[in-house]
Design an enzyme around this catalytic site. Structure first.
Site, short mmCIF file in Angstrom:
data_model
loop_
_atom_site.label_atom_id
_atom_site.label_comp_id
_atom_site.label_asym_id
_atom_site.label_seq_id
_atom_site.Cartn_x
_atom_site.Cartn_y
_atom_site.Cartn_z
NE ARG A 60 -3.75 -2.41 2.03
CZ ARG A 60 -4.75 -2.84 1.33
NH1 ARG A 60 -4.86 -2.03 0.19
NH2 ARG A 60 -5.28 -3.97 1.17
CG ASP A 61 1.48 5.38 -2.51
OD1 ASP A 61 2.18 5.70 -3.55
OD2 ASP A 61 1.50 6.46 -1.55
CG ASN A 73 3.75 9.03 -12.42
OD1 ASN A 73 3.10 9.34 -13.16
ND2 ASN A 73 3.61 8.97 -11.09
CB VAL A 82 10.24 6.13 -5.55
CG1 VAL A 82 11.03 4.78 -5.26
CG2 VAL A 82 9.70 6.71 -4.34
CG HIS A 135 6.61 3.21 -8.35
ND1 HIS A 135 7.99 3.48 -8.60
CD2 HIS A 135 5.82 4.04 -8.41
CE1 HIS A 135 7.77 4.94 -8.46
NE2 HIS A 135 6.54 5.30 -8.35
CG HIS A 173 1.14 4.96 -9.07
ND1 HIS A 173 1.17 5.69 -7.83
CD2 HIS A 173 2.34 5.39 -9.63
CE1 HIS A 173 2.34 6.33 -7.45
NE2 HIS A 173 3.00 6.20 -8.65
P1 DGP Z 1 6.07 8.36 -7.92
O1 DGP Z 1 5.70 9.74 -7.42
O2 DGP Z 1 5.21 8.02 -9.11
O3 DGP Z 1 7.34 8.06 -7.87
O4 DGP Z 1 5.32 7.48 -6.62
C1 DGP Z 1 6.05 7.17 -5.80
C2 DGP Z 1 5.13 6.68 -4.58
O5 DGP Z 1 5.87 5.77 -3.55
C3 DGP Z 1 4.16 7.85 -4.01
O6 DGP Z 1 2.82 7.65 -4.26
C4 DGP Z 1 4.37 7.49 -2.44
C5 DGP Z 1 5.23 6.24 -2.31
N1 DGP Z 1 5.87 6.09 -1.25
C6 DGP Z 1 7.23 6.91 -0.96
N2 DGP Z 1 7.92 6.51 -0.07
C7 DGP Z 1 7.04 5.40 0.57
C8 DGP Z 1 7.25 4.45 1.71
O7 DGP Z 1 8.31 4.92 2.51
N3 DGP Z 1 6.37 3.53 2.08
C9 DGP Z 1 5.37 3.54 1.15
N4 DGP Z 1 4.42 2.34 1.11
N5 DGP Z 1 5.11 4.14 0.07
C10 DGP Z 1 6.12 5.22 -0.28
#
Ligand code: DGP
Length: 114
Positions: A29-30, A87, A96, A100, A102
């Protein structure tokens, strides 16, 4: 990669809320959900961006989508509908640098995206 957040999750050094895992992918989960259901599906191998994909990754990319399909079904959003987003680089909002997918669902989605 030792300094990659998502590689640390794959290695078990950071423990996200995992919803699915197999030999190739991990899904969790995000931490900042943008919809009632917001899961990230990542490959267990490090790939920084979509621009780094090669033909050898074709099966792995398919596995990301099949995992997303299963998660959407398990989470009850497959029939109402859900959105898959990957993205690439800063202008698209990538924050990140480990690819990944979404998986977003549980509410109507607007188009075009912001
Ligand atoms: P993007 O912006 O497309 O690179 O998405 C990165 C996503 O990663 C963003 O929606 C938030 C998520 N995210 C960042 N740090 C963490 C974390 O430590 N744990 C989790 N579960 N999600 C994270």
């Amino acid at each position: 990669m030792t300094d990659c957040l998502f590689c640390k999750m794959v290695a078990g050094e950071i423990k996200p809320d995992i919803v699915f895992e197999n030999d190739e992918v991990l899904a969790f989960r995000d931490v900042h959900p943008q919809a009632p259901m917001h899961v990230l599906v990542i490959p267990k191998t490090h790939i920084s961006t979509v621009n780094d994909l090669t033909p050898e990754h074709a099966s792995l990319v398919g596995s990301l989508y099949l995992a997303a399909q299963k998660i959407a079904t398990d989470e009850g959003v497959a029939e109402p509908g859900y959105r898959l987003v990957m993205n690439c680089n800063s202008e698209a909002g990538q924050s990140v640098y480990h690819i990944h997918l979404h998986v977003l669902g549980g509410r109507p989605m607007a188009w075009p995206p912001g």
